[in-house]
Design a protein around this motif. Structure first.
Motif, PDB file in Angstrom:
ATOM      1  N   HIS A 173      -3.863  15.737   1.508  1.00 30.19           N
ATOM      2  CA  HIS A 173      -4.998  16.173   0.693  1.00 30.19           C
ATOM      3  C   HIS A 173      -4.462  17.087  -0.400  1.00 30.19           C
ATOM      4  CE1 HIS A 173      -8.813  18.909   0.357  1.00 30.19           C
ATOM      5  NE2 HIS A 173      -8.656  18.127  -0.699  1.00 30.19           N
ATOM      6  N   THR A 174      -4.543  16.610  -1.645  1.00 32.51           N
ATOM      7  CA  THR A 174      -4.056  17.396  -2.771  1.00 32.51           C
ATOM      8  C   THR A 174      -5.225  17.704  -3.710  1.00 32.51           C
ATOM      9  OG1 THR A 174      -3.476  15.400  -4.045  1.00 32.51           O
ATOM     10  CG2 THR A 174      -1.766  16.367  -2.654  1.00 32.51           C
ATOM     11  N   VAL A 175      -5.118  18.834  -4.395  1.00 26.56           N
ATOM     12  CA  VAL A 175      -6.156  19.266  -5.338  1.00 26.56           C
ATOM     13  C   VAL A 175      -5.510  19.507  -6.697  1.00 26.56           C
ATOM     14  CG1 VAL A 175      -7.992  20.923  -5.835  1.00 26.56           C
ATOM     15  CG2 VAL A 175      -7.388  20.400  -3.451  1.00 26.56           C
ATOM     16  N   GLU A 176      -6.040  18.848  -7.705  1.00 27.56           N
ATOM     17  CA  GLU A 176      -5.566  19.049  -9.080  1.00 27.56           C
ATOM     18  C   GLU A 176      -6.591  19.888  -9.828  1.00 27.56           C
ATOM     19  OE1 GLU A 176      -4.750  16.444 -13.144  1.00 27.56           O
ATOM     20  OE2 GLU A 176      -4.605  15.483 -11.180  1.00 27.56           O
ATOM     21  N   HIS A 177      -6.122  20.997 -10.380  1.00 30.06           N
ATOM     22  CA  HIS A 177      -7.008  21.916 -11.104  1.00 30.06           C
ATOM     23  C   HIS A 177      -6.629  21.898 -12.571  1.00 30.06           C
ATOM     24  CE1 HIS A 177      -8.087  26.317 -12.211  1.00 30.06           C
ATOM     25  NE2 HIS A 177      -9.075  25.500 -12.524  1.00 30.06           N
ATOM     26  N   THR A 182      -5.084  11.000   0.657  1.00 31.90           N
ATOM     27  CA  THR A 182      -4.264   9.845   0.994  1.00 31.90           C
ATOM     28  C   THR A 182      -4.562   9.430   2.432  1.00 31.90           C
ATOM     29  OG1 THR A 182      -2.518  10.626  -0.494  1.00 31.90           O
ATOM     30  CG2 THR A 182      -1.916   8.940   1.111  1.00 31.90           C
ATOM     31  N   LEU A 183      -4.815   8.131   2.620  1.00 30.30           N
ATOM     32  CA  LEU A 183      -5.280   7.645   3.921  1.00 30.30           C
ATOM     33  C   LEU A 183      -4.319   6.615   4.503  1.00 30.30           C
ATOM     34  CD1 LEU A 183      -8.973   6.927   2.813  1.00 30.30           C
ATOM     35  CD2 LEU A 183      -8.083   9.080   3.728  1.00 30.30           C
ATOM     36  N   GLU A 184      -4.374   6.502   5.815  1.00 32.63           N
ATOM     37  CA  GLU A 184      -3.710   5.391   6.491  1.00 32.63           C
ATOM     38  C   GLU A 184      -4.552   4.977   7.690  1.00 32.63           C
ATOM     39  OE1 GLU A 184      -0.614   7.447   9.658  1.00 32.63           O
ATOM     40  OE2 GLU A 184       0.158   6.801   7.701  1.00 32.63           O
ATOM     41  N   LYS A 185      -4.479   3.710   8.041  1.00 32.27           N
ATOM     42  CA  LYS A 185      -5.240   3.212   9.184  1.00 32.27           C
ATOM     43  C   LYS A 185      -4.674   3.783  10.475  1.00 32.27           C
ATOM     44  CE  LYS A 185      -6.475  -1.034   6.755  1.00 32.27           C
ATOM     45  NZ  LYS A 185      -6.428  -2.519   6.747  1.00 32.27           N
ATOM     46  N   THR A 186      -5.435   3.706  11.531  1.00 34.29           N
ATOM     47  CA  THR A 186      -5.015   4.297  12.801  1.00 34.29           C
ATOM     48  C   THR A 186      -3.776   3.629  13.373  1.00 34.29           C
ATOM     49  OG1 THR A 186      -6.636   2.875  13.920  1.00 34.29           O
ATOM     50  CG2 THR A 186      -7.316   5.128  13.418  1.00 34.29           C
ATOM     51  N   THR A 201      -0.845   1.706   9.134  1.00 33.98           N
ATOM     52  CA  THR A 201      -0.818   0.961   7.871  1.00 33.98           C
ATOM     53  C   THR A 201      -1.409   1.812   6.748  1.00 33.98           C
ATOM     54  OG1 THR A 201      -1.135  -1.103   9.084  1.00 33.98           O
ATOM     55  CG2 THR A 201      -1.522  -1.155   6.700  1.00 33.98           C
ATOM     56  N   PRO A 202      -0.665   2.018   5.650  1.00 36.03           N
ATOM     57  CA  PRO A 202      -1.196   2.842   4.557  1.00 36.03           C
ATOM     58  C   PRO A 202      -2.357   2.145   3.841  1.00 36.03           C
ATOM     59  CG  PRO A 202       0.900   1.855   3.932  1.00 36.03           C
ATOM     60  CD  PRO A 202       0.706   1.546   5.382  1.00 36.03           C
ATOM     61  N   VAL A 203      -3.281   2.950   3.366  1.00 34.66           N
ATOM     62  CA  VAL A 203      -4.401   2.452   2.556  1.00 34.66           C
ATOM     63  C   VAL A 203      -4.011   2.634   1.094  1.00 34.66           C
ATOM     64  CG1 VAL A 203      -6.835   2.750   1.954  1.00 34.66           C
ATOM     65  CG2 VAL A 203      -6.085   3.025   4.328  1.00 34.66           C
ATOM     66  N   ASP A 204      -3.992   1.527   0.349  1.00 34.97           N
ATOM     67  CA  ASP A 204      -3.513   1.564  -1.032  1.00 34.97           C
ATOM     68  C   ASP A 204      -4.343   2.483  -1.916  1.00 34.97           C
ATOM     69  OD1 ASP A 204      -1.527  -0.226  -0.392  1.00 34.97           O
ATOM     70  OD2 ASP A 204      -2.722  -1.989  -0.939  1.00 34.97           O
ATOM     71  N   GLN A 205      -5.653   2.458  -1.733  1.00 35.30           N
ATOM     72  CA  GLN A 205      -6.530   3.214  -2.626  1.00 35.30           C
ATOM     73  C   GLN A 205      -6.899   4.553  -2.003  1.00 35.30           C
ATOM     74  OE1 GLN A 205     -10.174   1.201  -3.628  1.00 35.30           O
ATOM     75  NE2 GLN A 205     -10.316   2.205  -5.611  1.00 35.30           N
ATOM     76  N   PRO A 206      -6.513   5.686  -2.615  1.00 34.64           N
ATOM     77  CA  PRO A 206      -6.873   6.987  -2.052  1.00 34.64           C
ATOM     78  C   PRO A 206      -8.366   7.251  -2.226  1.00 34.64           C
ATOM     79  CG  PRO A 206      -5.860   7.279  -4.192  1.00 34.64           C
ATOM     80  CD  PRO A 206      -5.741   5.816  -3.871  1.00 34.64           C
TER      81      PRO A 206
END
Length: 211
Positions: free
Chosen positions: A102-106, A125-129, A132-137
């Motif tokens: 979890h990133t925050v851009e200010h 940024t997500l990944e399945k349980t 497997t990475p999820v391409d779209q954040p």
């Protein structure tokens, strides 16, 4: 009816059409091309601004803006939210994922309306349980981010396999709430424009003073 008053009534009716057509176009763009969400928002904002300018020109006073502005804004928000959620509900798949980052851009933005405005963009940024990475954040634009969602959390989201619609937490896709907001905004808008038309019509019947 004096020509100036007839123009006022005609202008108000045209502004009703501008809002309806503008929001309809914004809805269509957002629903058919979810990746163009910003374009849909811009179209809705343009219709909103044109309507306020038209109402001010027609009425010649500022108080009607306090009626029309909030009402039309609520209707516009409901329009965009409903279109976005409908698009995701149509193609999205319920998926359990883990928030791995979890990133925050200010960013501080300077423009003519607000010399110093803080803009926050949260990227999850997500990944399945199964790893497997999820391409779209998952993106949130606002200061605080999604409530109760942070790195390490396991959540259920709606994911568009084609990547056209944005990834959203499943509990954020609430069609009944979107419809409710749109209905409330539409009723308030009709009432606000109705008051303006009534005032303009009554003014048109006032006897002219003899000079």
């Amino acid at each position: 009816m004096p020509p100036s008053k007839a123009r006022s009534l005609l202008t108000l009716l045209i502004m009703v059409a501008v809002v309806f057509i503008g929001f309809a176009v914004a809805f269509a763009v957002t629903y058919l091309w979810p990746s163009l969400l910003l374009a849909g928002i811009i179209i809705a904002c343009c219709a909103f601004i044109v309507a306020l300018i038209g109402v001010y020109k027609a009425m010649g006073r500022r108080w009607p803006l306090w009626l029309v502005g909030p009402a039309v804004a609520i209707a516009g928000i409901g329009t965009i939210m409903l279109a976005e959620d409908l698009a995701l509900a149509k193609v999205g798949e319920l998926t359990e994922v883990v928030v791995v980052d979890h990133t925050v851009e200010h960013e501080t933005v300077h423009d003519s309306t607000d010399p110093s405005r803080d803009v926050y963009t949260h990227e999850y940024t997500l990944e399945k349980t199964d790893g497997t990475p999820v391409d779209q954040p998952m993106i949130y634009r606002g200061k605080d981010g999604f409530d109760d969602i942070d790195e390490g959390d396991t959540i259920t989201v709606m994911i568009d396999p084609a990547g056209n619609a944005p990834t959203e937490p499943a509990d954020q896709v609430d069609l009944p709430a979107d419809i409710g907001i749109l209905i409330v905004g539409s009723v308030l808008s009709i009432g606000a424009f109705g008051v303006c038309v009534l005032v303009a019509a009554l003014r048109s019947r006032e006897p002219q003073r003899v000079r």
